[in-house]
Design a protein around this motif. Structure first.
Motif, PDB file in Angstrom:
ATOM      1  N   LEU A   1       8.474 -27.185  -1.641  1.00  0.00           N
ATOM      2  CA  LEU A   1       8.542 -28.492  -1.004  1.00  0.00           C
ATOM      3  C   LEU A   1       9.710 -28.508  -0.035  1.00  0.00           C
ATOM      4  CD1 LEU A   1       7.661 -31.530  -0.841  1.00  0.00           C
ATOM      5  CD2 LEU A   1       9.417 -31.959  -2.586  1.00  0.00           C
TER       6      LEU A   1
ATOM      7  N   GLY B   1       4.773 -29.491 -11.677  1.00  0.00           N
ATOM      8  CA  GLY B   1       4.488 -28.092 -11.394  1.00  0.00           C
ATOM      9  C   GLY B   1       3.523 -27.466 -12.372  1.00  0.00           C
TER      10      GLY B   1
ATOM     11  N   LEU C   1       8.226 -25.815  -6.012  1.00  0.00           N
ATOM     12  CA  LEU C   1       7.394 -26.784  -6.688  1.00  0.00           C
ATOM     13  C   LEU C   1       6.610 -26.128  -7.822  1.00  0.00           C
ATOM     14  CD1 LEU C   1       5.342 -29.550  -4.919  1.00  0.00           C
ATOM     15  CD2 LEU C   1       4.372 -28.299  -6.827  1.00  0.00           C
TER      16      LEU C   1
ATOM     17  N   VAL D   1       4.576 -29.853   1.546  1.00  0.00           N
ATOM     18  CA  VAL D   1       4.335 -28.763   0.607  1.00  0.00           C
ATOM     19  C   VAL D   1       3.813 -27.569   1.391  1.00  0.00           C
ATOM     20  CG1 VAL D   1       2.973 -27.962  -1.358  1.00  0.00           C
ATOM     21  CG2 VAL D   1       3.916 -30.283  -1.346  1.00  0.00           C
TER      22      VAL D   1
ATOM     23  N   PRO E   1       1.931 -32.152  -8.725  1.00  0.00           N
ATOM     24  CA  PRO E   1       3.053 -32.041  -7.785  1.00  0.00           C
ATOM     25  C   PRO E   1       4.373 -32.529  -8.361  1.00  0.00           C
ATOM     26  CG  PRO E   1       1.647 -33.885  -7.189  1.00  0.00           C
ATOM     27  CD  PRO E   1       0.952 -33.168  -8.298  1.00  0.00           C
ATOM     28  N   ARG E   2       4.338 -33.266  -9.460  1.00  0.00           N
ATOM     29  CA  ARG E   2       5.573 -33.760 -10.067  1.00  0.00           C
ATOM     30  C   ARG E   2       6.182 -32.756 -11.033  1.00  0.00           C
ATOM     31  NH1 ARG E   2       7.385 -37.399  -6.648  1.00  0.00           N
ATOM     32  NH2 ARG E   2       5.794 -38.929  -6.097  1.00  0.00           N
TER      33      ARG E   2
END
Length: 417
Positions: free
Chosen positions: A208, A289, A218, A197, A286-287
């Protein structure tokens, strides 16, 4: 965007309901409700490296070696525990180095040039790595994604509701409303399972770079709205007609770190005129956003570190201090005053900080990441210090019986070497 203060309000309401349902507690005979712990304090301070030029980013290995970007020189340097140094990469030619992180003995970092040119032929932002044997590899050109996608074009920056007569009175450096422009200036990196990242302060986004070198957006940080007051207008030469209007500042992400909850924590240095303390810390999933504001009001938030118990340390470059956001709070507390702190890394009970990071010619205007001033003739004065973190009333210096490990991978440094 959901503020973390709303969660605190829900918890407070639930606590009041619980107390009201318990006659013993209401009468004062029950157990006292838990009190928030005192914020951590700074203990002994030592200098672990010195004579560095603009050490805006660094990483510390388990063995105590420090890989540091001497940013304005475009150099990545390794400092061994005995103080000896080794140049890992030196690009020169106007490039700046930044974004240092480590995992499994490999160091990731960025080399960039041409920020603010809006020209893809000049604006190059390389994500690179160097392994244990000193082999350097270029993984991606982050700027290529910016010029292809311009992720923050979804944001609008500048004044809202500004009429033409008022706009004509603005100083030339103050912008009217406009979408995000094309610009890449990577500032920080953090390895994850899916790739690296990168926090790009020109792009106002996190991207990413996966293990195949493909780049995707991301998260895009939102514009930060500020209501112009009379003192703000006077300090920045703004006309009286701007008082009361909203100015949407650029979020300008700087450092990014992973927390014990698996979330990404991002420091921001919003692009704003003088006197706008709108620096913030965001929590980013992180999955998905999705993001929320953890705390705001920082002056030049350029570095952060997240402890296993959830405390968040923030380097405020323009305020000459390191602050701490205690776990569960949205209110920063003073931790340590020091000149020009730039980057932070937490290793056990020691908070490492780069200080005196700007040579003569800096800092830049608040709201812009440090640029590349001329290299001074005097020896560089940048240092890296170690600050002991002390928690009140606990057995160990770090407040966890002397062991800061929580069983969760809160830092990429926990996993490397």
């Amino acid at each position: 965007m959901k503020s973390s203060s709303s969660a605190a309000a829900v918890l407070a309401a639930a606590a009041l309901l619980a107390l009201g349902a318990s006659p013993a507690a209401a009468g004062g005979y029950g157990p006292r409700p838990p009190q928030p712990p005192d914020p951590p304090a700074a203990g002994e301070v030592t200098t672990v490296a010195e004579n560095l030029l603009s050490p805006l980013s660094f990483a510390v290995s388990r063995g105590g070696a420090i890989d540091v970007a001497q940013s304005f020189a475009g150099v990545l340097t390794r400092i061994a525990p005995d103080g000896s140094t080794e140049t890992l990469d030196a690009v020169g030619g106007g490039y700046g180095s930044a974004g240092v992180s480590r995992i499994h003995g490999r160091t990731y970092y960025t080399m960039g040039i041409g920020a603010d040119t809006e020209d893809p032929a000049q604006n190059i932002s390389l994500l690179k790595s160097v392994d244990r044997d000193g082999n350097v590899e270029t993984l991606a050109n982050i700027a290529s994604h910016e010029y292809a996608e311009n992720p923050d074009a979804v944001n609008t920056y500048g004044f809202e509701g500004l009429d033409a007569a008022c706009a004509a009175q603005l100083p030339p450096e103050v912008r009217t409303a406009r979408p995000g422009r094309t610009d890449s200036n990577p500032y920080a990196t953090v390895p994850t399972r899916d790739g690296i990242v990168v926090s790009d302060s020109g792009m106002n986004a996190l991207v990413l770079v996966d293990w195949d070198g493909d780049i995707s957006t991301l998260a895009v940080l939102p514009a930060i709205p500020v209501t112009i007051t009379a003192p703000m207008a006077e300090a920045n030469g703004l006309p009286e007609c701007t008082v009361g209007l909203t100015y949407n500042t650029e979020p300008v992400p700087t450092d990014v770190e992973r927390g014990p909850d698996g979330m990404l924590y991002v420091a921001s240095l919003p692009g704003a005129p003088e006197g706008f303390p709108t620096g913030s810390v965001f929590r980013v999933d992180p999955r998905s956003g999705e993001m929320e504001v953890v705390a705001t009001g920082f002056s030049g938030a350029t570095g952060l570190a997240v402890a296993p118990d959830g405390d968040i340390y923030v380097a405020e470059l323009f305020a000459n201090r390191i602050s701490v956001i205690p776990a569960g709070s949205d209110t920063p507390e003073p931790f340590y005053e020091v000149n020009q702190p730039g980057a932070l890394e937490l290793r056990g009970s020691t908070l490492y900080a780069s200080v005196d990071v700007l040579p003569p010619g800096g800092p830049q205007e608040p709201g812009e990441p440090p640029a590349e001033p001329p290299v001074p003739e005097a020896p560089p004065a940048g240092r890296i210090i170690g600050v002991e973190v002390v928690h009140a009333g606990c057995g160990g210096a770090d407040g966890h019986g002397g062991n800061s490990g929580s069983g969760l991978p809160y830092s990429t440094q926990d996993e490397e070497d």
